[in-house]
Write an enzyme that holds these catalytic residues in place. Structure first.
Site, short mmCIF file in Angstrom:
data_model
loop_
_atom_site.label_atom_id
_atom_site.label_comp_id
_atom_site.label_asym_id
_atom_site.label_seq_id
_atom_site.Cartn_x
_atom_site.Cartn_y
_atom_site.Cartn_z
N ASP A 34 55.55 38.64 -4.17
CA ASP A 34 56.73 37.81 -4.35
C ASP A 34 57.87 38.64 -4.94
O ASP A 34 57.66 39.47 -5.82
CB ASP A 34 56.40 36.62 -5.27
CG ASP A 34 57.43 35.51 -5.17
OD1 ASP A 34 57.11 34.44 -4.64
OD2 ASP A 34 58.59 35.72 -5.62
N HIS A 104 53.39 28.79 2.75
CA HIS A 104 52.93 29.97 2.01
C HIS A 104 52.05 29.53 0.85
O HIS A 104 52.31 28.54 0.18
CB HIS A 104 54.09 30.83 1.51
CG HIS A 104 55.17 30.05 0.82
ND1 HIS A 104 56.10 29.31 1.52
CD2 HIS A 104 55.47 29.88 -0.49
CE1 HIS A 104 56.93 28.73 0.67
NE2 HIS A 104 56.56 29.05 -0.56
N HIS A 106 50.86 30.66 -2.76
CA HIS A 106 51.10 31.57 -3.88
C HIS A 106 49.74 31.92 -4.48
O HIS A 106 48.98 31.01 -4.85
CB HIS A 106 51.92 30.90 -4.98
CG HIS A 106 53.33 30.52 -4.61
ND1 HIS A 106 54.42 31.26 -5.01
CD2 HIS A 106 53.82 29.48 -3.91
CE1 HIS A 106 55.54 30.68 -4.57
NE2 HIS A 106 55.20 29.59 -3.89
P1 5GP Z 1 58.50 28.32 -2.84
O1 5GP Z 1 59.52 28.07 -3.91
O2 5GP Z 1 59.06 27.96 -1.47
O3 5GP Z 1 57.17 27.73 -3.09
O4 5GP Z 1 58.25 29.88 -2.84
C1 5GP Z 1 59.06 30.80 -2.19
C2 5GP Z 1 58.84 32.12 -2.85
O5 5GP Z 1 59.39 33.13 -2.02
C3 5GP Z 1 59.55 32.27 -4.22
O6 5GP Z 1 58.56 32.52 -5.21
C4 5GP Z 1 60.51 33.44 -4.02
O7 5GP Z 1 60.58 34.27 -5.16
C5 5GP Z 1 59.91 34.16 -2.81
N1 5GP Z 1 60.87 34.87 -2.00
C6 5GP Z 1 62.07 34.40 -1.56
N2 5GP Z 1 62.66 35.32 -0.78
C7 5GP Z 1 61.83 36.39 -0.73
C8 5GP Z 1 61.91 37.66 -0.07
O8 5GP Z 1 62.87 37.99 0.62
N3 5GP Z 1 60.86 38.50 -0.23
C9 5GP Z 1 59.78 38.16 -1.00
N4 5GP Z 1 58.80 39.08 -1.09
N5 5GP Z 1 59.68 36.98 -1.62
C10 5GP Z 1 60.69 36.10 -1.49
#
Ligand code: 5GP
Length: 118
Positions: A34, A104, A106
């Site tokens: 992440d 996704h 985590h």
């Molecule tokens: P969500 O909030 O949708 O459950 O998780 C999305 C995750 O994607 C977040 O933890 C954020 O930090 C991560 N993220 C967003 N953009 C990018 C990126 O361009 N590269 C990576 N490696 N992680 C990302």
């Protein structure tokens, strides 16, 4: 959903439009760290297929959903989390914090976690 329509940041990573070091990949699943880790180990495991979230997954996705979980365990073990344990989180919907609309998992580990989660 057609892959070309996958305009999420993870779609771009899958197509190689954003350079990202992969920690794991196979025919169905890809994993990378992440960008903004909230734990010493914070890895995202995603299906190559564009599934928006678990609410949008269908019966036809049963195998890939299982593969996501099995890959998560394999990665957690490779990251040295077998003894300490690890947490998996899937945010489904903006209301609970989903910000990228490509499913996704985590993987979180390397510190202690409270329960219930905040
Ligand atoms: P969500 O909030 O949708 O459950 O998780 C999305 C995750 O994607 C977040 O933890 C954020 O930090 C991560 N993220 C967003 N953009 C990018 C990126 O361009 N590269 C990576 N490696 N992680 C990302």
């Amino acid at each position: 959903m057609a892959e070309a329509e996958n305009d999420t940041i993870f779609g771009k990573i899958l197509r190689g439009e954003i350079e990202t070091e992969l920690v794991y990949e196979d025919d169905d699943v890809v994993a990378f760290r992440d960008l903004r880790p909230v734990a010493p180990v914070h890895i995202l495991v995603i299906p190559r297929k564009h599934i928006v979230n678990l609410l949008e997954a269908g019966q036809e996705d049963a195998l890939v959903l299982g593969k996501l979980m099995l890959a998560s365990a394999k990665i957690a073990r490779a990251e040295g989390l077998e003894e300490s344990g690890y947490r998996v989180v899937v945010n489904n919907g903006a209301g609970v914090g989903q910000s990228v609309f490509h499913l996704h998992v985590h993987i979180l580990g390397g510190r202690s976690f409270s329960w219930p989660p905040g």
